[in-house]
Structure formats: C-alpha cells, structure tokens
Enzyme design. Structure first.
Site, PDB file in Angstrom:
ATOM      1  N   TRP A  34     -24.642  12.977  67.218  1.00 50.90           N
ATOM      2  CA  TRP A  34     -25.821  12.120  67.457  1.00 50.90           C
ATOM      3  C   TRP A  34     -26.350  11.675  66.098  1.00 50.90           C
ATOM      4  O   TRP A  34     -26.133  12.341  65.093  1.00 50.90           O
ATOM      5  CB  TRP A  34     -26.891  12.862  68.263  1.00 50.90           C
ATOM      6  CG  TRP A  34     -27.401  14.136  67.643  1.00 50.90           C
ATOM      7  CD1 TRP A  34     -26.971  15.401  67.928  1.00 50.90           C
ATOM      8  CD2 TRP A  34     -28.433  14.277  66.641  1.00 50.90           C
ATOM      9  NE1 TRP A  34     -27.656  16.318  67.162  1.00 50.90           N
ATOM     10  CE2 TRP A  34     -28.570  15.650  66.363  1.00 50.90           C
ATOM     11  CE3 TRP A  34     -29.250  13.396  65.953  1.00 50.90           C
ATOM     12  CZ2 TRP A  34     -29.485  16.162  65.436  1.00 50.90           C
ATOM     13  CZ3 TRP A  34     -30.169  13.892  65.022  1.00 50.90           C
ATOM     14  CH2 TRP A  34     -30.281  15.256  64.774  1.00 50.90           C
ATOM     15  N   GLU A  77     -36.554  20.942  56.295  1.00 47.88           N
ATOM     16  CA  GLU A  77     -35.290  20.198  56.432  1.00 47.88           C
ATOM     17  C   GLU A  77     -35.116  19.195  55.287  1.00 47.88           C
ATOM     18  O   GLU A  77     -34.011  19.005  54.772  1.00 47.88           O
ATOM     19  CB  GLU A  77     -35.245  19.436  57.762  1.00 47.88           C
ATOM     20  CG  GLU A  77     -35.219  20.308  59.013  1.00 47.88           C
ATOM     21  CD  GLU A  77     -33.885  21.007  59.226  1.00 47.88           C
ATOM     22  OE1 GLU A  77     -32.886  20.628  58.583  1.00 47.88           O
ATOM     23  OE2 GLU A  77     -33.840  21.947  60.046  1.00 47.88           O
ATOM     24  N   GLU A 115     -26.787  18.326  58.433  1.00 48.53           N
ATOM     25  CA  GLU A 115     -28.190  18.730  58.278  1.00 48.53           C
ATOM     26  C   GLU A 115     -29.082  17.546  57.908  1.00 48.53           C
ATOM     27  O   GLU A 115     -30.253  17.497  58.290  1.00 48.53           O
ATOM     28  CB  GLU A 115     -28.304  19.801  57.180  1.00 48.53           C
ATOM     29  CG  GLU A 115     -27.817  21.181  57.600  1.00 48.53           C
ATOM     30  CD  GLU A 115     -28.834  21.903  58.476  1.00 48.53           C
ATOM     31  OE1 GLU A 115     -30.017  21.539  58.457  1.00 48.53           O
ATOM     32  OE2 GLU A 115     -28.425  22.841  59.180  1.00 48.53           O
ATOM     33  N   HIS A 118     -31.305  15.977  60.409  1.00 43.02           N
ATOM     34  CA  HIS A 118     -32.484  16.690  60.941  1.00 43.02           C
ATOM     35  C   HIS A 118     -33.778  16.184  60.305  1.00 43.02           C
ATOM     36  O   HIS A 118     -34.732  15.828  61.003  1.00 43.02           O
ATOM     37  CB  HIS A 118     -32.356  18.205  60.712  1.00 43.02           C
ATOM     38  CG  HIS A 118     -31.142  18.798  61.346  1.00 43.02           C
ATOM     39  ND1 HIS A 118     -30.732  20.091  61.116  1.00 43.02           N
ATOM     40  CD2 HIS A 118     -30.235  18.262  62.197  1.00 43.02           C
ATOM     41  CE1 HIS A 118     -29.631  20.334  61.802  1.00 43.02           C
ATOM     42  NE2 HIS A 118     -29.302  19.227  62.470  1.00 43.02           N
ATOM     43  N   GLU A 168     -29.913  30.048  59.446  1.00 41.62           N
ATOM     44  CA  GLU A 168     -29.562  29.097  60.510  1.00 41.62           C
ATOM     45  C   GLU A 168     -30.119  29.590  61.841  1.00 41.62           C
ATOM     46  O   GLU A 168     -30.599  28.804  62.654  1.00 41.62           O
ATOM     47  CB  GLU A 168     -28.044  28.908  60.606  1.00 41.62           C
ATOM     48  CG  GLU A 168     -27.429  28.222  59.396  1.00 41.62           C
ATOM     49  CD  GLU A 168     -27.745  26.726  59.280  1.00 41.62           C
ATOM     50  OE1 GLU A 168     -28.400  26.153  60.165  1.00 41.62           O
ATOM     51  OE2 GLU A 168     -27.332  26.144  58.273  1.00 41.62           O
ATOM     52  N   THR A 171     -33.897  28.907  61.844  1.00 39.79           N
ATOM     53  CA  THR A 171     -34.260  27.514  62.119  1.00 39.79           C
ATOM     54  C   THR A 171     -33.943  27.153  63.579  1.00 39.79           C
ATOM     55  O   THR A 171     -34.675  26.378  64.191  1.00 39.79           O
ATOM     56  CB  THR A 171     -33.553  26.516  61.175  1.00 39.79           C
ATOM     57  OG1 THR A 171     -32.169  26.838  61.108  1.00 39.79           O
ATOM     58  CG2 THR A 171     -34.136  26.559  59.782  1.00 39.79           C
ATOM     59  N   ASP A 200     -27.713  22.123  66.775  1.00 39.06           N
ATOM     60  CA  ASP A 200     -26.932  22.044  65.529  1.00 39.06           C
ATOM     61  C   ASP A 200     -27.050  23.346  64.737  1.00 39.06           C
ATOM     62  O   ASP A 200     -26.068  23.873  64.220  1.00 39.06           O
ATOM     63  CB  ASP A 200     -27.477  20.928  64.619  1.00 39.06           C
ATOM     64  CG  ASP A 200     -26.852  19.564  64.883  1.00 39.06           C
ATOM     65  OD1 ASP A 200     -26.090  19.440  65.853  1.00 39.06           O
ATOM     66  OD2 ASP A 200     -27.157  18.635  64.102  1.00 39.06           O
ATOM     67  N   GLU A 201     -28.284  23.831  64.629  1.00 34.78           N
ATOM     68  CA  GLU A 201     -28.525  25.052  63.841  1.00 34.78           C
ATOM     69  C   GLU A 201     -27.739  26.219  64.432  1.00 34.78           C
ATOM     70  O   GLU A 201     -27.178  27.042  63.709  1.00 34.78           O
ATOM     71  CB  GLU A 201     -30.019  25.414  63.804  1.00 34.78           C
ATOM     72  CG  GLU A 201     -30.964  24.307  63.383  1.00 34.78           C
ATOM     73  CD  GLU A 201     -30.843  23.880  61.919  1.00 34.78           C
ATOM     74  OE1 GLU A 201     -29.864  24.254  61.250  1.00 34.78           O
ATOM     75  OE2 GLU A 201     -31.729  23.140  61.455  1.00 34.78           O
ATOM     76  N   HIS A 204     -24.197  25.951  63.453  1.00 29.38           N
ATOM     77  CA  HIS A 204     -24.048  26.362  62.052  1.00 29.38           C
ATOM     78  C   HIS A 204     -24.166  27.882  61.911  1.00 29.38           C
ATOM     79  O   HIS A 204     -23.437  28.499  61.139  1.00 29.38           O
ATOM     80  CB  HIS A 204     -25.116  25.684  61.182  1.00 29.38           C
ATOM     81  CG  HIS A 204     -24.967  24.188  61.112  1.00 29.38           C
ATOM     82  ND1 HIS A 204     -25.994  23.360  60.755  1.00 29.38           N
ATOM     83  CD2 HIS A 204     -23.903  23.388  61.362  1.00 29.38           C
ATOM     84  CE1 HIS A 204     -25.575  22.096  60.777  1.00 29.38           C
ATOM     85  NE2 HIS A 204     -24.307  22.096  61.156  1.00 29.38           N
TER      86      HIS A 204
HETATM   87 FE   LIG Z   1     -29.549  24.532  59.325  1.00 23.96          FE
HETATM   88 FE   LIG Z   2     -31.476  21.804  59.854  1.00 23.12          FE
END
Ligand SMILES: [Fe+2]
Ligand SMILES: [Fe+2]
Length: 336
Positions: A34, A77, A115, A118, A168, A171, A200-201, A204
């Site tokens: 995205w 971020e 990242e 974000h 990670e 967050t 996403d975090e 990761h």
């Molecule tokens: Fe992250």
């Molecule tokens: Fe992030």
C-alpha cells in the site's frame, strides 16, 4: 564500542545465504505494498475538497489526548533516518557502500523504504485534519533527527536485532491501539490507516525475531548474554530525545499521555519481554555456561519484576502535575 568479536563478524557473513532465504521474504514487493496515497484524498481529483471536508468531519470526534499520542507516534516514524543509521552501526551486517548487495544491507534499505510510508501517511493525514500545529510538529521532527538516539547496542548485531525485535513489537502495539481508539471514537478511516501501519510493524517484528531465533539456535550462549545485557540497560524508546523547543520533558509527558490513554504502557513493555522470552524459548535453552544460566534466570524472572517496579513508579507519577500543555496541539492542556 565494538563488542562483536572478529569470529562472530565472520559468522554473520556466513549467514548471508540464510538471511537471503529466510529474512528477505519478510519484505513485500513495492508493487504489492500500500502507499500513503491509497488512503488520502486525491489532490488531482474534482472531489478533493469534499474528501478533505469528510476527513476533517471524521476527525472532529477525536479528543486532544488522542492527537498527542498520534502525533508522538508520527514523529517517532518521521525520525527514520536515525533508525537506518542505527542499523548501519552494526558490525557484520551494515551496508558497506550504500548500495551493497549483501542481504543484510538489502534488508536494511528495503525495511527503511517500507517504514518511510508510515511517517508519510500519518504526517499527511494529521496535516489535513487541521487539528494540530504542523510547524511545532515539524520543529520536533527536525530536533529529533538532529539529536539521534542511543539504543546502547554497541555496534553489535546481537544487541541490535534484540533491540529491533522489541521495538517493532512496541510500535505494532502502539499503532494497533491508536487504530482501536480511532474506531472507538468513530473515525473508521483513521482506524484503517493505523491498522495498516501496525500490520507492517508486525511483519517486521517477525523478521527481526526470526534473526534472533537463529542466533539462539547457533550461539545460545551469546544470544542469552545479549538479551540479558539489553534488558539490564532497558530498551530505550526510539524518540526518547524528542524536543519541541519548549518542553524539556516532552518525551516524558508524551509517554504519560500514552500510558494514561492505554496507547503504550508499562504493562506493554513487560508484555513484550514476556512474549519474546516465549518466542525464543528462552526458558528451555540448555547447554549454557553458569554465567549464561544466570542471565537466563534474570531474563525469565524479569517481566513480573518490571510490572512491580512500574506500579511503584506510577504511584509516584500520580503525585506530579495533573495536566500538561502540548505545543503540537496549540498548547492546549491534556490530562497526564
Ligand atoms: Fe517499524
Ligand atoms: Fe513504522
């Protein structure tokens, strides 16, 4: 400090094909990612102004303390250059050229690129709400990138990847909670935005914890001592040096609001450690030296101790000022 021995540096080099096969697949191809624009009003469209009006209407239901948390998360971020710098302090895995084909370096750059979406998305979203003081926020970002951070990882990828595993997850929890709260307040679109970032975090986190799992597998002694070391030092938050030109205790005040509203709490900190201890089967690792067994006992007994210490710290905090003004929201006061 360079606490990683030359043999261990070689070990990371010899893990390159493993990293290629086991870590790079955690990345998502650009074409499948995205992008911030997918979730923002389209500026080239006739309906842009209407979309902005709708966004602002939805944001009306969000209270000031919600904005303080979201802005703090966004600023964290936006200090992304600092985190790539941190990855590139690590001996044996750093990007030696800036475009190195080593899978460790490929990961570092592509992780950063993921990242980067974000901060972009949150920044633009917050700008469009009209509810926050963008200039103060921008100053805070500039101060923060200028200050950097000190995660105390000693150029050592054992410590570095334990730190990033922790962060990670931290967050993911924090963005997950701002998503949940946005939904509770009635802003479903913002809930989607925060939820996407949290996902996403999470991905990761899975990559970084996979690396540390591998370290526990091939060098349980070193990984155990590394985990103990990081937990004794305490995991500092990436934005711990934040400043807006006004409030010398800005990070502390932001943390109090995050704690009170349940966006990120001391309980979460203890919970992350508890989770990682389980994730890496720390309790059942055998074949350790007496020194590393002590480290194992320390780490496994730590989560309840952190909670007890925090409860005490919280009761002290409650005696402090009850509200604080944040420049990010035009110096309006929120409960701490
Ligand atoms: Fe992250
Ligand atoms: Fe992030």
């Amino acid at each position: 400090m360079h606490s990683l021995s030359p043999e261990k540096i070689e070990m990371f080099k010899s893990l390159e094909s493993w990293a290629e096969e086991s870590i790079l697949p955690f990345l998502r191809p650009v074409e499948k990612c995205w992008q911030p624009q997918d979730y923002l009003p389209e500026p080239s469209s006739e309906s842009f102004y209407d979309e902005v009006r709708e966004l602002r209407k939805r944001a009306e239901c969000l209270p000031d303390d919600y904005f303080v948390c979201l802005v703090g998360d966004m600023i964290t971020e936006e200090a992304l250059p600092t985190y790539l710098t941190m990855l590139n302090t690590l001996d044996g895995t750093r990007d030696e050229t800036g475009a190195s084909p080593s899978p460790w370096a490929v990961w570092g750059r592509a992780w950063t690129a993921e990242e980067n979406r974000h901060g972009d998305l949150l920044n633009k979203y917050l700008y469009l709400t009209g509810r926050v003081d963008m200039k103060q926020i921008e100053k805070t970002i500039q101060y923060l990138i200028g200050s950097g951070m000190d995660p105390q990882t000693e150029n050592n990828p054992y410590l570095g990847f334990i730190y990033t595993s922790f962060q990670e997850r931290a967050t993911a929890i924090s963005h997950g909670n701002t998503a949940r709260h946005a939904k509770d307040h009635g802003d479903h679109k913002l809930a989607t935005v925060c939820g996407l970032i949290a996902a996403d975090e999470k991905r990761h986190e899975n990559a970084y914890t996979r690396i540390v799992e591998k370290l526990f597998e091939i060098d349980p002694e070193g990984a155990m001592l590394g985990l103990e070391d990081m937990m004794r030092k305490k995991i500092s938050m990436p934005a711990h040096l934040m400043y807006d030109g006004q409030d010398k205790n800005l990070f502390e005040h932001f943390s109090l609001v995050a704690q009170r509203t349940g966006v990120y709490t001391a309980k979460d900190y203890a919970g992350i450690l508890e989770h990682l201890v389980k994730r890496w089967n720390v309790e059942s690792i055998t074949g350790l030296s007496a020194r590393a067994q002590k480290a194992q006992d320390f780490v496994c007994g730590l989560p309840p101790r952190i909670l007890r210490l925090e409860e005490r710290a919280q009761s002290r905090v409650k005696k402090g000022p009850k509200t604080g003004a944040f420049s990010w929201i035009f110096n309006r006061e929120v409960a701490l």
